[in-house]
Design an enzyme around this catalytic site. Structure first.
Site, PDB file in Angstrom:
ATOM      1  N   GLU A  27       0.820  -1.210   0.000  1.00  0.00           N
ATOM      2  CA  GLU A  27       0.000   0.000   0.000  1.00  0.00           C
ATOM      3  C   GLU A  27       0.854   1.261   0.000  1.00  0.00           C
ATOM      4  O   GLU A  27       0.560   2.222  -0.715  1.00  0.00           O
ATOM      5  CB  GLU A  27      -0.932   0.018   1.211  1.00  0.00           C
ATOM      6  CG  GLU A  27      -1.766   1.286   1.265  1.00  0.00           C
ATOM      7  CD  GLU A  27      -2.756   1.322   2.412  1.00  0.00           C
ATOM      8  OE1 GLU A  27      -3.696   2.116   2.336  1.00  0.00           O
ATOM      9  OE2 GLU A  27      -2.577   0.559   3.383  1.00  0.00           O
ATOM     10  N   ASP A  69      -0.550  -5.056   3.115  1.00  0.00           N
ATOM     11  CA  ASP A  69      -0.995  -3.848   3.810  1.00  0.00           C
ATOM     12  C   ASP A  69      -0.350  -3.903   5.186  1.00  0.00           C
ATOM     13  O   ASP A  69      -0.714  -4.744   6.018  1.00  0.00           O
ATOM     14  CB  ASP A  69      -2.513  -3.810   3.935  1.00  0.00           C
ATOM     15  CG  ASP A  69      -3.017  -2.468   4.455  1.00  0.00           C
ATOM     16  OD1 ASP A  69      -2.216  -1.735   5.053  1.00  0.00           O
ATOM     17  OD2 ASP A  69      -4.208  -2.161   4.267  1.00  0.00           O
ATOM     18  N   ILE A 108      -0.485  -1.973   7.811  1.00  0.00           N
ATOM     19  CA  ILE A 108      -1.440  -1.733   8.898  1.00  0.00           C
ATOM     20  C   ILE A 108      -2.814  -1.587   8.253  1.00  0.00           C
ATOM     21  O   ILE A 108      -3.172  -0.524   7.759  1.00  0.00           O
ATOM     22  CB  ILE A 108      -1.099  -0.482   9.730  1.00  0.00           C
ATOM     23  CG1 ILE A 108       0.300  -0.593  10.329  1.00  0.00           C
ATOM     24  CG2 ILE A 108      -2.140  -0.292  10.833  1.00  0.00           C
ATOM     25  CD1 ILE A 108       0.708   0.614  11.175  1.00  0.00           C
ATOM     26  N   ASP A 109      -3.557  -2.665   8.228  1.00  0.00           N
ATOM     27  CA  ASP A 109      -4.916  -2.602   7.708  1.00  0.00           C
ATOM     28  C   ASP A 109      -5.815  -2.194   8.871  1.00  0.00           C
ATOM     29  O   ASP A 109      -6.007  -2.953   9.818  1.00  0.00           O
ATOM     30  CB  ASP A 109      -5.341  -3.961   7.150  1.00  0.00           C
ATOM     31  CG  ASP A 109      -6.681  -3.880   6.452  1.00  0.00           C
ATOM     32  OD1 ASP A 109      -6.871  -2.944   5.656  1.00  0.00           O
ATOM     33  OD2 ASP A 109      -7.547  -4.730   6.721  1.00  0.00           O
ATOM     34  N   THR A 127      -5.692   1.581   9.591  1.00  0.00           N
ATOM     35  CA  THR A 127      -4.873   2.699  10.062  1.00  0.00           C
ATOM     36  C   THR A 127      -5.681   3.678  10.907  1.00  0.00           C
ATOM     37  O   THR A 127      -5.179   4.206  11.915  1.00  0.00           O
ATOM     38  CB  THR A 127      -4.222   3.429   8.874  1.00  0.00           C
ATOM     39  OG1 THR A 127      -3.363   2.528   8.179  1.00  0.00           O
ATOM     40  CG2 THR A 127      -3.416   4.620   9.337  1.00  0.00           C
ATOM     41  N   ASP A 174      -5.642  -5.064   0.643  1.00  0.00           N
ATOM     42  CA  ASP A 174      -6.621  -5.190   1.723  1.00  0.00           C
ATOM     43  C   ASP A 174      -7.238  -6.585   1.773  1.00  0.00           C
ATOM     44  O   ASP A 174      -7.684  -7.030   2.838  1.00  0.00           O
ATOM     45  CB  ASP A 174      -7.762  -4.178   1.532  1.00  0.00           C
ATOM     46  CG  ASP A 174      -7.303  -2.741   1.619  1.00  0.00           C
ATOM     47  OD1 ASP A 174      -6.680  -2.389   2.627  1.00  0.00           O
ATOM     48  OD2 ASP A 174      -7.570  -1.969   0.672  1.00  0.00           O
TER      49      ASP A 174
END
Length: 289
Positions: free
Chosen positions: A71, A89, A91-92, A94, A229
């Site tokens: 990402e 990702d 930190i899915d 955020t 994601d």
């Protein structure tokens, strides 16, 4: 794919996700102005960027011939190819991370021929790990097979718990599609609605997919998210008996990078639930077309 040791790759991906966890849980998140985020609810933090760099560096050292899509390093025009590709990702969730709401995950998938084949989703705050290898089942914490209980039949939407997300696009056609469809799902049967048990908006696509795979959520419907994601959660969902179709009515075989998704848990009646849901979708999403 026959010459890839998916178990070895899975185990390394798990180790990398866990090694990045401390970087997330010990961080004091502050939002960054770098990148091309679209508005005040489309957030990025320095931790997102640092975690992706840690993960991508480790993966490239171990698998230098594989591609990487993340990402934080994505550039417009980048596409998923047939080559083995790690899709990440860092930190899915955020926004949850910034608000210190612990529904956050590292989402790390492997796609081959543009199809998800390995998925690792790790919540560093709860130390909960979901993972799967294509053809080998999906697991919670590598020991408990998913779904967590034998799946009951899917009857009608008015017995379903549905996950949805507002996303960061808060205007235009796609925002209208979401808003009006949410109303349709919540409305009573007498008013032409689905009268679902509830709508839940948790803020992490990867964990939403794992919730459907586990059986706690019946449906997850979303548009606007990206391959990073959903790649990891996709294979976890399928290995747990769930299916992924298009958020727009009519397409039963979406691509992982198509940006429109609807996940349905395992159990009899999946096709009927999809068709009932599609009947309540207000218009069509333009994203991904």
């Amino acid at each position: 794919m026959a010459d890839l040791n998916l178990r070895e790759i899975h185990d390394f991906m798990v180790s990398i996700a866990k090694s990045a966890a401390d970087r997330i849980t010990s961080a004091k998140p502050t939002t960054s102005s770098s990148g091309s985020k679209k508005n005040s609810v489309d957030l990025v933090t320095e931790t997102d960027q640092a975690v992706e760099k840690l993960i991508s560096t480790s993966l490239r050292d171990k698998y230098p011939d594989f591609s990487f899509m993340g990402e934080e390093t994505y550039k417009p025009g980048d596409t998923l190819t047939a080559a083995p590709t790690f899709v990440c990702d860092p930190i899915d969730g955020t926004t949850n991370f910034v608000h210190r709401y612990p529904y956050v995950s590292i989402s790390l998938g492997l796609a081959v021929d543009r199809k998800p084949v390995v998925g690792v989703v790790y919540n560093p705050f709860t130390q909960t790990l979901y993972s799967a290898i294509k053809g080998q089942g999906a697991y919670l914490n590598e020991t408990t097979k998913l779904p967590l209980t034998p799946p009951t039949p899917l009857e009608t939407l008015n017995s379903c718990l549905v996950a949805v997300e507002w996303g960061s696009d808060r205007s235009g056609n796609d925002f209208t599609v979401k808003s009006e469809t949410f109303k349709n799902l919540a409305a009573t049967k007498e008013n032409g609605g689905g009268m679902v048990h509830g709508l839940r908006s948790f803020g992490s696509a990867a964990l939403n997919l794992c919730g459907v795979a586990s059986g706690g959520l019946d449906v997850y419907w979303e548009a606007g998210c990206w391959a990073w994601d959903v790649c990891a959660g996709w294979v976890i969902l399928q290995e747990a008996g769930g299916i992924m179709v298009d958020a727009n009515p009519g397409n039963w075989e979406p691509r992982v990078d198509e940006r429109r998704y609807m996940a349905v848990r395992g159990g009899e009646g999946q096709k009927e639930i999809v068709e009932e849901f599609w009947g309540l979708v207000h218009g069509n999403f333009e994203v991904g077309i």
